[in-house]
Design a protein around this motif. Structure first.
Motif, PDB file in Angstrom:
ATOM      1  N   PHE A   1      -1.049  12.701  -6.844  1.00  0.00           N
ATOM      2  CA  PHE A   1      -2.286  12.587  -5.963  1.00  0.00           C
ATOM      3  C   PHE A   1      -2.252  12.400  -4.484  1.00  0.00           C
ATOM      4  O   PHE A   1      -3.303  12.476  -4.113  1.00  0.00           O
ATOM      5  N   ALA A   2      -1.077  12.376  -3.986  1.00  0.00           N
ATOM      6  CA  ALA A   2      -0.862  12.511  -2.679  1.00  0.00           C
ATOM      7  C   ALA A   2      -1.175  13.890  -1.949  1.00  0.00           C
ATOM      8  O   ALA A   2      -1.544  14.063  -0.929  1.00  0.00           O
TER       9      ALA A   2
ATOM     10  N   ALA B   1      -5.904  15.836  -5.463  1.00  0.00           N
ATOM     11  CA  ALA B   1      -6.955  14.801  -5.201  1.00  0.00           C
ATOM     12  C   ALA B   1      -8.340  15.445  -4.869  1.00  0.00           C
ATOM     13  O   ALA B   1      -9.316  14.765  -5.565  1.00  0.00           O
ATOM     14  N   LEU B   2      -8.234  16.639  -4.179  1.00  0.00           N
ATOM     15  CA  LEU B   2      -9.701  17.157  -4.218  1.00  0.00           C
ATOM     16  C   LEU B   2     -10.222  17.588  -5.434  1.00  0.00           C
ATOM     17  O   LEU B   2     -11.538  17.377  -5.811  1.00  0.00           O
ATOM     18  N   VAL B   3      -9.520  18.220  -6.359  1.00  0.00           N
ATOM     19  CA  VAL B   3      -9.789  18.511  -7.795  1.00  0.00           C
ATOM     20  C   VAL B   3     -10.041  17.141  -8.474  1.00  0.00           C
ATOM     21  O   VAL B   3     -11.069  17.572  -9.107  1.00  0.00           O
ATOM     22  N   ALA B   4      -9.469  16.207  -8.348  1.00  0.00           N
ATOM     23  CA  ALA B   4      -9.823  14.973  -9.144  1.00  0.00           C
ATOM     24  C   ALA B   4     -11.191  14.512  -8.644  1.00  0.00           C
ATOM     25  O   ALA B   4     -11.996  13.952  -9.434  1.00  0.00           O
ATOM     26  N   LEU B   5     -11.192  14.647  -7.284  1.00  0.00           N
ATOM     27  CA  LEU B   5     -12.537  14.085  -6.814  1.00  0.00           C
ATOM     28  C   LEU B   5     -13.654  14.921  -7.084  1.00  0.00           C
ATOM     29  O   LEU B   5     -14.818  14.134  -7.600  1.00  0.00           O
TER      30      LEU B   5
ATOM     31  N   LEU C   1     -12.682   5.987  -5.539  1.00  0.00           N
ATOM     32  CA  LEU C   1     -11.917   5.212  -4.826  1.00  0.00           C
ATOM     33  C   LEU C   1     -10.670   5.242  -5.459  1.00  0.00           C
ATOM     34  O   LEU C   1      -9.593   4.807  -4.595  1.00  0.00           O
ATOM     35  N   ALA C   2     -10.463   5.024  -6.649  1.00  0.00           N
ATOM     36  CA  ALA C   2      -9.330   4.874  -7.328  1.00  0.00           C
ATOM     37  C   ALA C   2      -8.205   5.884  -6.959  1.00  0.00           C
ATOM     38  O   ALA C   2      -6.999   5.787  -6.962  1.00  0.00           O
ATOM     39  N   VAL C   3      -8.792   7.221  -7.196  1.00  0.00           N
ATOM     40  CA  VAL C   3      -7.940   8.411  -6.825  1.00  0.00           C
ATOM     41  C   VAL C   3      -7.561   8.267  -5.295  1.00  0.00           C
ATOM     42  O   VAL C   3      -6.495   8.445  -5.133  1.00  0.00           O
ATOM     43  N   LEU C   4      -8.539   7.868  -4.708  1.00  0.00           N
ATOM     44  CA  LEU C   4      -8.105   8.023  -3.064  1.00  0.00           C
ATOM     45  C   LEU C   4      -7.212   7.011  -2.879  1.00  0.00           C
ATOM     46  O   LEU C   4      -6.091   7.220  -2.144  1.00  0.00           O
ATOM     47  N   ARG C   5      -7.265   5.866  -3.496  1.00  0.00           N
ATOM     48  CA  ARG C   5      -6.416   4.533  -3.147  1.00  0.00           C
ATOM     49  C   ARG C   5      -4.892   4.927  -3.753  1.00  0.00           C
ATOM     50  O   ARG C   5      -3.692   4.838  -3.188  1.00  0.00           O
ATOM     51  N   LEU C   6      -4.795   5.679  -4.884  1.00  0.00           N
ATOM     52  CA  LEU C   6      -3.794   6.090  -5.474  1.00  0.00           C
ATOM     53  C   LEU C   6      -3.098   7.180  -4.714  1.00  0.00           C
ATOM     54  O   LEU C   6      -1.678   7.068  -4.430  1.00  0.00           O
TER      55      LEU C   6
ATOM     56  N   LEU D   1      -3.308   7.928  -1.463  1.00  0.00           N
ATOM     57  CA  LEU D   1      -2.979   7.144  -0.069  1.00  0.00           C
ATOM     58  C   LEU D   1      -1.774   6.258  -0.235  1.00  0.00           C
ATOM     59  O   LEU D   1      -0.900   6.160   0.867  1.00  0.00           O
ATOM     60  N   SER D   2      -1.512   5.775  -1.293  1.00  0.00           N
ATOM     61  CA  SER D   2      -0.541   4.883  -1.554  1.00  0.00           C
ATOM     62  C   SER D   2       0.805   5.540  -1.974  1.00  0.00           C
ATOM     63  O   SER D   2       1.960   5.222  -1.904  1.00  0.00           O
ATOM     64  N   GLY D   3       0.798   7.084  -2.244  1.00  0.00           N
ATOM     65  CA  GLY D   3       1.809   7.940  -2.642  1.00  0.00           C
ATOM     66  C   GLY D   3       2.412   8.397  -1.587  1.00  0.00           C
ATOM     67  O   GLY D   3       2.733   8.441  -0.404  1.00  0.00           O
TER      68      GLY D   3
END
Length: 122
Positions: A55-56, A61-65, A113-118, A120-122
């Motif tokens: 997801f980084a 991430a865009l597809v998930a969001l 937010l969970a997708v973004l947080r995940l 950004l942590s990768g």
């Protein structure tokens, strides 16, 4: 009457627009939902670091969001349709619509937010 207008109740021209919005979100969800489902299934048994790394990738991430946003928007439209058709008391209808809007907003934002947080942590 003002609350009904704010909630979009009893407006003659809202029916067609609502119908088109529901169909449009369904069409958008077809490819996005399939891509997102494949991504999630491929990462289902992966460790958290691998999921965060996947997801980084900005495209993932865009597809998930987009998939999550379209899914919650479609859910909101569908539940509005059910409430408007089958709930008969005006106060209960208005409260139900507000509850659906709030729940879809909170759940949609939390999952995004969970997708973004995940990511950004990768």
């Amino acid at each position: 009457m003002k609350l009904a207008r704010i909630l979009g109740l009893n407006l003659a021209n809202e029916g067609t627009r609502h119908w088109w919005q529901l169909r449009l979100t369904a069409v958008v969800l077809l490819p996005l939902g399939l891509i997102f489902a494949v991504m999630v299934l491929r990462l289902a048994a992966a460790p958290r670091d691998a999921v965060a790394q996947a997801f980084a990738n900005p495209l993932a991430a865009l597809v998930a969001l987009l998939a999550l946003g379209a899914a919650y928007w479609h859910l909101r439209f569908g539940l509005h349709e059910v409430i408007q058709d089958y709930v008969h008391g005006e106060k209960l209808k208005a409260r139900s619509l507000l509850l659906v809007d709030g729940a879809c907003a909170v759940l949609g934002l939390a999952s995004m937010l969970a997708v973004l947080r995940l990511g950004l942590s990768g």
